[in-house]
Design a protein around this motif. Sequence first.
Motif, PDB file in Angstrom:
ATOM      1  N   MET A  69     -16.572 -41.728   1.393  1.00 44.01           N
ATOM      2  CA  MET A  69     -15.566 -41.549   0.353  1.00 44.01           C
ATOM      3  C   MET A  69     -16.141 -41.832  -1.039  1.00 44.01           C
ATOM      4  N   VAL A  70     -17.009 -42.836  -1.119  1.00 44.28           N
ATOM      5  CA  VAL A  70     -17.648 -43.135  -2.408  1.00 44.28           C
ATOM      6  C   VAL A  70     -18.527 -41.974  -2.853  1.00 44.28           C
ATOM      7  N   GLN A  71     -19.246 -41.375  -1.914  1.00 38.47           N
ATOM      8  CA  GLN A  71     -20.083 -40.221  -2.258  1.00 38.47           C
ATOM      9  C   GLN A  71     -19.233 -39.019  -2.673  1.00 38.47           C
ATOM     10  N   VAL A  72     -18.095 -38.852  -2.041  1.00 38.95           N
ATOM     11  CA  VAL A  72     -17.182 -37.769  -2.449  1.00 38.95           C
ATOM     12  C   VAL A  72     -16.723 -37.983  -3.883  1.00 38.95           C
ATOM     13  N   THR A  73     -16.379 -39.219  -4.222  1.00 35.84           N
ATOM     14  CA  THR A  73     -15.943 -39.524  -5.585  1.00 35.84           C
ATOM     15  C   THR A  73     -17.080 -39.313  -6.599  1.00 35.84           C
ATOM     16  N   ASP A  74     -18.288 -39.737  -6.227  1.00 37.18           N
ATOM     17  CA  ASP A  74     -19.415 -39.613  -7.154  1.00 37.18           C
ATOM     18  C   ASP A  74     -19.787 -38.167  -7.428  1.00 37.18           C
ATOM     19  N   HIS A  75     -19.588 -37.292  -6.466  1.00 29.41           N
ATOM     20  CA  HIS A  75     -19.996 -35.892  -6.614  1.00 29.41           C
ATOM     21  C   HIS A  75     -18.805 -34.948  -6.741  1.00 29.41           C
ATOM     22  N   LEU A  76     -17.645 -35.516  -7.081  1.00 29.46           N
ATOM     23  CA  LEU A  76     -16.469 -34.671  -7.239  1.00 29.46           C
ATOM     24  C   LEU A  76     -16.611 -33.723  -8.434  1.00 29.46           C
ATOM     25  N   HIS A  77     -17.430 -34.125  -9.403  1.00 29.44           N
ATOM     26  CA  HIS A  77     -17.619 -33.260 -10.564  1.00 29.44           C
ATOM     27  C   HIS A  77     -18.278 -31.935 -10.186  1.00 29.44           C
ATOM     28  N   LEU A  78     -19.032 -31.926  -9.075  1.00 25.96           N
ATOM     29  CA  LEU A  78     -19.676 -30.697  -8.645  1.00 25.96           C
ATOM     30  C   LEU A  78     -18.657 -29.617  -8.319  1.00 25.96           C
ATOM     31  N   ILE A  79     -17.655 -29.987  -7.531  1.00 28.28           N
ATOM     32  CA  ILE A  79     -16.680 -28.992  -7.113  1.00 28.28           C
ATOM     33  C   ILE A  79     -15.844 -28.525  -8.302  1.00 28.28           C
ATOM     34  N   PHE A  80     -15.553 -29.432  -9.245  1.00 32.27           N
ATOM     35  CA  PHE A  80     -14.806 -29.029 -10.434  1.00 32.27           C
ATOM     36  C   PHE A  80     -15.616 -28.056 -11.289  1.00 32.27           C
ATOM     37  N   TRP A  81     -16.901 -28.342 -11.458  1.00 30.48           N
ATOM     38  CA  TRP A  81     -17.758 -27.472 -12.258  1.00 30.48           C
ATOM     39  C   TRP A  81     -17.912 -26.098 -11.600  1.00 30.48           C
ATOM     40  N   LEU A  82     -18.109 -26.089 -10.294  1.00 26.37           N
ATOM     41  CA  LEU A  82     -18.263 -24.817  -9.593  1.00 26.37           C
ATOM     42  C   LEU A  82     -16.973 -24.008  -9.626  1.00 26.37           C
ATOM     43  N   VAL A  83     -15.846 -24.680  -9.408  1.00 22.84           N
ATOM     44  CA  VAL A  83     -14.563 -23.981  -9.460  1.00 22.84           C
ATOM     45  C   VAL A  83     -14.308 -23.435 -10.856  1.00 22.84           C
ATOM     46  N   LEU A  84     -14.682 -24.207 -11.894  1.00 20.08           N
ATOM     47  CA  LEU A  84     -14.505 -23.734 -13.259  1.00 20.08           C
ATOM     48  C   LEU A  84     -15.324 -22.469 -13.509  1.00 20.08           C
ATOM     49  N   LEU A  85     -16.578 -22.466 -13.067  1.00 20.20           N
ATOM     50  CA  LEU A  85     -17.411 -21.277 -13.245  1.00 20.20           C
ATOM     51  C   LEU A  85     -16.850 -20.076 -12.482  1.00 20.20           C
ATOM     52  N   LEU A  86     -16.361 -20.312 -11.287  1.00 23.54           N
ATOM     53  CA  LEU A  86     -15.804 -19.209 -10.504  1.00 23.54           C
ATOM     54  C   LEU A  86     -14.503 -18.702 -11.117  1.00 23.54           C
ATOM     55  N   LEU A  87     -13.716 -19.603 -11.689  1.00 29.54           N
ATOM     56  CA  LEU A  87     -12.495 -19.168 -12.384  1.00 29.54           C
ATOM     57  C   LEU A  87     -12.836 -18.353 -13.624  1.00 29.54           C
ATOM     58  N   LEU A  88     -13.863 -18.768 -14.356  1.00 29.52           N
ATOM     59  CA  LEU A  88     -14.296 -17.997 -15.515  1.00 29.52           C
ATOM     60  C   LEU A  88     -14.752 -16.596 -15.121  1.00 29.52           C
ATOM     61  N   SER A  89     -15.451 -16.499 -14.012  1.00 31.06           N
ATOM     62  CA  SER A  89     -15.879 -15.174 -13.560  1.00 31.06           C
ATOM     63  C   SER A  89     -14.685 -14.296 -13.219  1.00 31.06           C
ATOM     64  N   SER A  90     -13.676 -14.903 -12.607  1.00 31.31           N
ATOM     65  CA  SER A  90     -12.471 -14.128 -12.290  1.00 31.31           C
ATOM     66  C   SER A  90     -11.737 -13.712 -13.564  1.00 31.31           C
ATOM     67  N   PHE A  91     -11.653 -14.626 -14.541  1.00 31.80           N
ATOM     68  CA  PHE A  91     -10.972 -14.322 -15.800  1.00 31.80           C
ATOM     69  C   PHE A  91     -11.707 -13.217 -16.569  1.00 31.80           C
TER      70      PHE A  91
END
Length: 367
Positions: A69-91
């Motif tokens: 769970m600690v590792q999930v919290t530490d690397h949660l920014h990865l999924i946000f950054w990737l989702v942001l890039l994928l949303l930008l591509s869709s937009f």
Amino acid sequence: MNEHQEVETLIKNQLEQQDHTEWTGYWKEIRDSYGDYLPDSSNTSIWDVMFSFDEGIWGWVQGLIAYSMVQVTDHLHLIFWLVLLLLLSSFIHVIEQSFNSSQVASVSPLILMGLVLITITSSVQLMLEVIFESLQTTASFLNGLLPLYIASITLSGGPATSAASFPILLAMVYVITFLMKSVIIPLFIFSIFFDQLNCLSDRYSMGKVAALCRQAGLWILGVTAVTSVSILSIQTSAAAAADGVAAKSVKTLAGTMLPFVGKVVSDTADLVMTSSMLAKNMIGAAGGFILILIVLFPAIKMLVIAIMYRLAAVMMEPVAGSRLTEAVDAASKGMFHLAAALLLTSCIFFISIIVVMFISNIPIMIR
């Protein structure tokens, strides 16, 4: 209960008479690095932990879950950054269709793909650092454990077993570590690289090359594991049988040629060898346990990162561009292979130690 305590005391006394600082120091390093995720028993020596492991097994499970769970919290920014890039591509794709701009359509996906590749490269670099550090620690730990472990096998009545197993175990450490660093890991890295190239270009397909690299890495690792463990099992089994027959012959000769004290001498020798066997088994079990912990925590960290990439690809597949989602998904596939290779390498060494531990008990059973 009293008999169990007497046996435990006997084993501890014999273990304390030997110098184990060469490899038990790695237990202290594990406590210093991951002490917050280990049960209360981790504050004691490795021998106390091994004797009370069954009582605190749920604490170990809870600690591993907490670390995950600690590792999930530490690397949660990865999924946000990737989702942001994928949303930008869709937009951007929606804007392209609205204005029908071919120039924007050809340039913007490359920019987003470049950002995704930078993110993937940084994650792969982090994984490589974790893998190489774990492999180096594993090799150093085994170099400290094996001499004392083999010496304990000799003291328990298995000189032929120790002579047969020691060179094989040392060769396994160096060969498997070399193959991991020089062949297997580079093949998995090449598979990630070719998968990304395959997602970048429609003209040149590199998917088959990436699949070949993955399959070659898995085949080399699998063949190495099967071959090394098989050779170790066959050689040590034959040597252990010879040790057992030799010990049985010596015991019989001592009982017949020494009329009055032969029985006492043979029984005393059996008692000493049996206690040495128990101490030897404890050393093997403790060594295998530390070996698993050396690799387990870094592997969990790697698996968390790979899962983040896989979740990002699954979540954004319906709305994002196919190239970007395929690139992220392909990266997660390669990361899973890297984590699996590290875990499998640790399992090979662990199984080898356990195989030698059980086979070296054959002389006692024959006697």
